[in-house]
Design a protein around this motif. Structure first.
Motif, PDB file in Angstrom:
ATOM      1  N   PHE A 160     -41.533 -23.500  35.190  1.00 22.65           N
ATOM      2  CA  PHE A 160     -41.870 -24.923  35.152  1.00 22.65           C
ATOM      3  C   PHE A 160     -43.148 -25.117  34.340  1.00 22.65           C
ATOM      4  N   GLY A 161     -44.135 -24.258  34.574  1.00 21.27           N
ATOM      5  CA  GLY A 161     -45.391 -24.350  33.840  1.00 21.27           C
ATOM      6  C   GLY A 161     -45.198 -24.144  32.350  1.00 21.27           C
ATOM      7  N   ILE A 162     -44.372 -23.163  31.972  1.00 20.40           N
ATOM      8  CA  ILE A 162     -44.087 -22.914  30.557  1.00 20.40           C
ATOM      9  C   ILE A 162     -43.421 -24.135  29.934  1.00 20.40           C
ATOM     10  N   SER A 163     -42.483 -24.740  30.656  1.00 21.80           N
ATOM     11  CA  SER A 163     -41.774 -25.920  30.156  1.00 21.80           C
ATOM     12  C   SER A 163     -42.729 -27.088  29.935  1.00 21.80           C
ATOM     13  N   VAL A 164     -43.633 -27.294  30.897  1.00 25.20           N
ATOM     14  CA  VAL A 164     -44.590 -28.396  30.775  1.00 25.20           C
ATOM     15  C   VAL A 164     -45.543 -28.163  29.604  1.00 25.20           C
TER      16      VAL A 164
END
Length: 266
Positions: A160-164
């Motif tokens: 999720f962090g990578i996507s954001v």
């Protein structure tokens, strides 16, 4: 959630998003083929899209109805509409609800704003700039497909962090760049980054209150109206300062998703 274990829920939901993205990606091409008589359209032209998807939907409904699924029995009486809304009083559920709103707002916003950015900065025609929407869906589809496998190996919070971060970098790029290639790269990053936001948030909400899965599911789906809220704000901002204003509104949504990530369970 009745047929997959909790740790695989996000991955399974992501694969469902992949199938959905295929439908979104193919829709304009099916309509185009029908309009140009490249496929039998029975005089319907581009509207042949509707019976094509209707047949697929009916097949899916019949297939699902014939599938045996052991559903968990609900304990106690069903919740009323008011009691469902009251679940928004739970801090994490409310954060998930806002997260879904931001995800859909960015999704709809990119579809409508990306072509306008190309037209405003590069003087492209609407027909040429329309490729930006297809590019977004190409990378959104690819992101959903890859995410279904990545989420089986990587913690949802990490992915999720990578996507954001992908989306945050893209938003900064849309403020800075005026070259077609760089703008396309930014649109692709948003497509890839936003592809797995919904299933991760949705699964986090269900796992947070497993005893109220139906009610929580309904609340998360209600968050889809975020696309309308964002469009109003983006329209006002773009009228005031151009398409950079619309990008600024989407950036607020991305920043919120970063804040949400910090509240997710590891």
């Amino acid at each position: 959630s009745n047929i997959v274990s909790g740790e695989r829920l996000a991955s399974s939901l992501t694969f469902g998003q992949f199938v959905k993205a295929i439908a979104s990606f193919l829709a304009p091409y099916i309509a185009m083929w029908g309009a140009t008589q490249a496929i039998p359209s029975l005089g319907m032209g581009w509207r042949v899209l509707f019976p094509v998807y209707m047949v697929i939907a009916v097949i899916a409904i019949l297939w699902l109805s014939g599938t045996s699924i052991r559903e968990e029995k609900e304990e106690g009486r069903p919740s009323t509409f008011g009691e469902c809304l009251a679940l928004l009083g739970k801090p994490f559920i409310f954060l998930c609800f806002l997260g879904i709103m931001c995800h859909v707002g960015i999704d709809v916003g990119t579809n409508t704003t990306a072509p306008k950015i190309l037209m405003e900065r590069l003087g492209m025609t609407l027909a040429d700039a329309g490729f930006a929407t297809s590019l977004y869906f190409i990378f959104r589809t690819a992101g959903c497909f890859l995410g279904a496998f990545i989420l089986q190996k990587m913690a949802p919070r990490t992915f999720f962090g990578i996507s954001v971060l992908c989306m945050l970098a893209a938003m900064v790029g849309l403020f800075v760049f005026h070259e077609k290639t760089m703008i396309y790269i930014c649109i692709a990053l948003i497509g890839f980054g936003n592809s797995n936001i919904f299933p991760v948030i949705f699964s986090q909400a269900l796992l947070a209150m497993p005893q109220k899965k139906n009610e929580v599911s309904g609340l998360m789906i209600m968050g889809l109206f975020g696309g309308t809220v964002f469009q109003i704000a983006m329209g006002l901002a773009s009228d005031a300062v151009g398409q950079s204003g619309a990008v600024a509104v989407m950036t607020v949504g991305v920043v919120y998703l970063f804040f949400y990530m910090l509240r997710m369970k590891r």
